[in-house]
Scaffold this motif. Sequence first.
Motif, PDB file in Angstrom:
ATOM      1  N   THR A  30       0.849  -1.204   0.000  1.00 54.47           N
ATOM      2  CA  THR A  30       0.000   0.000   0.000  1.00 54.47           C
ATOM      3  C   THR A  30       0.879   1.247   0.000  1.00 54.47           C
ATOM      4  O   THR A  30       0.997   1.951   1.004  1.00 54.47           O
ATOM      5  N   TYR A 150      -4.799   7.110  -5.034  1.00 50.94           N
ATOM      6  CA  TYR A 150      -5.737   6.857  -3.946  1.00 50.94           C
ATOM      7  C   TYR A 150      -6.771   7.973  -3.896  1.00 50.94           C
ATOM      8  O   TYR A 150      -6.511   9.105  -4.300  1.00 50.94           O
ATOM      9  N   HIS A 228      -7.704  -1.257  -0.121  1.00 51.89           N
ATOM     10  CA  HIS A 228      -6.400  -1.922  -0.090  1.00 51.89           C
ATOM     11  C   HIS A 228      -5.850  -1.770   1.323  1.00 51.89           C
ATOM     12  O   HIS A 228      -5.595  -0.645   1.779  1.00 51.89           O
TER      13      HIS A 228
END
Length: 610
Positions: A30, A150, A228
């Motif tokens: 991540t 993101y 995630h």
Amino acid sequence: MPRQGRFWILSVPALLLVAFAFHLAADSGTRLLRRRFRPKAVVISGDWSAPALRRGRAGAVESRTARPRLALPIPKADAFLLRIFYVLEGSAPARVTIAGRPAGALAPGPGWRKAVLRTPAAVPAGKLAVAFEVPAGGRLILRRIGYRNYLFRLGQILLLKPAGAARTPYRGGTLAAALAALLALWAALSLRAGRGGRRGPAPRAILSAGAFGLLLILHQAASPYSVHVRPVFLAALFAAITLGAAAAGRRAPGSGRLRLKRAGLVLGGLAAALAIAEGALRLWDPPISRPRIRSHARYSPAYGWTNRPGARGWQVDAGYHIRINRHGHRGPEYPAEKRPGVFRILGLGDSFTFGWGVEEEQTFLRLLERRLRAAGHEVETLNAGVSGWHSVHSLAYLQRDGVRFRPDLIVMTFFVDDVYFKTLDSLRGSQLAIDMREEEELIARYRGGFARRWKLYNVWFNHRRLRRAVAKQRALNPFPSLEEERKALKRDFDKKPERVAGLARMIGRWEKVRDRLGIPVIFAYIPPGGSLGAPALQGEARAMRRLSRAARFPYLDVLSLFERVPDPRTLYLHPRDWHMSAAGHALVADALTRMALEGGWLKQKGKHAP
């Protein structure tokens, strides 16, 4: 049905749901990927105009064709959100194509807008092709383009990314270990209930974990943004849901009303404690409780950039507090009109005068004020230093704004870059001035944040950031030692006639302004630490000393002053920073105090009893 049978009937489907949800959401990598581009770095030549000032934004480009294109460098396969800051003139929207696929449209309007567009999933590393279809008679203007992978993040533990984004596989045994630990937790809850001879919290806990897994599966399948999560954090989250559901299922003694009352008392006590702490911080107002300053500088048409009036808070990256008064000076508030009997000293220069890296009370100007007051003089020092300013900035400021404060003495400090000839026009159009102008909108939006209005939040945030400030500055500092700084310095400045002539021209301009204003000016050259003990790297200091004295400027020879110190490293902030330390400021303040007392400039009417 026997208790063991119910346990397995609930556990098996719940474990399957948890396992599938874990497989869909777990991501061992991540990592945040984000970047901003200026238009000139990504436009296709011929499709756009040259960067220029447009709609109040420097470096903006406008479309020259009906289908202008961009090429954005993408670091790795992932799905990204493109952020485009634009103005679209015309009455119809402009369609956007990313990697050959339709991605949305830009709405027309007279002012700057922001569009957020999703790229196709798993974009291959390389150049990402972006094309716009501008309607007939329309014109597209871009000022910034950026991407990030993101939509929402919780540090680098949990990211909400565009659906189809790349996912780093977890290790094979991670899922088995997580499921085994969860099954063991469920079994322990079931056995505990069996020993107690009453119905326990195990079914509720198992069903809650399974329901959460089902919700996560549905979200990953239907949402345009997928979750995630680090595998360890995800396993801990399922365990927390299990324990939370088990705790909620236990029967506490007393009625439900009693339980609510107890919970209310706990929450009320916590709220009261927080309110008292917040109130105490507002009354006390320690510097660490003040909000972080994103930038204490702002764009200025006259100078390129200046200090931001009213800025106040922590410069957490450097680890010290900044206070800018309404006049744009570092320090306390004071009236523009000088009080009778006060002797004013105006400090000019760059970050060394400003006091980068030290507290306000440790700067040489504040120390100078205290020492002269202790000697019986009513003195007021005004710190008009601005980080990054050149000496031509300071001269322009003195003539345009500084004279209105009616200074009786001026202290002008030069650093190594101030002795090289430059013009104010070139500095007003520099990249730093352009960056400052483009950041104004972002800074204004940041200053309006809700959380930073609370003192408790600021204490927590500043304490956390200050602990990392020293390590961060060391990593960013290009000169972690005097030896490293020495390698970057230029040699024999005073042996190169064109450079000395440029410095002589600048000092000549200072001489004319000084004579016209009738205000004495002290020149001081702050040497870079790497030049101490290295005569070949002291050409700037030698030229400054010779030309200043020839033009009848009182000159403070800081180089000789610093070289007399047994360990000159203590005078700088190395390895954290290359600016002067509190010890260096104190040494300069002592020397300026002697010059002021011996120079005969202090007015007798400014005296008071010690």
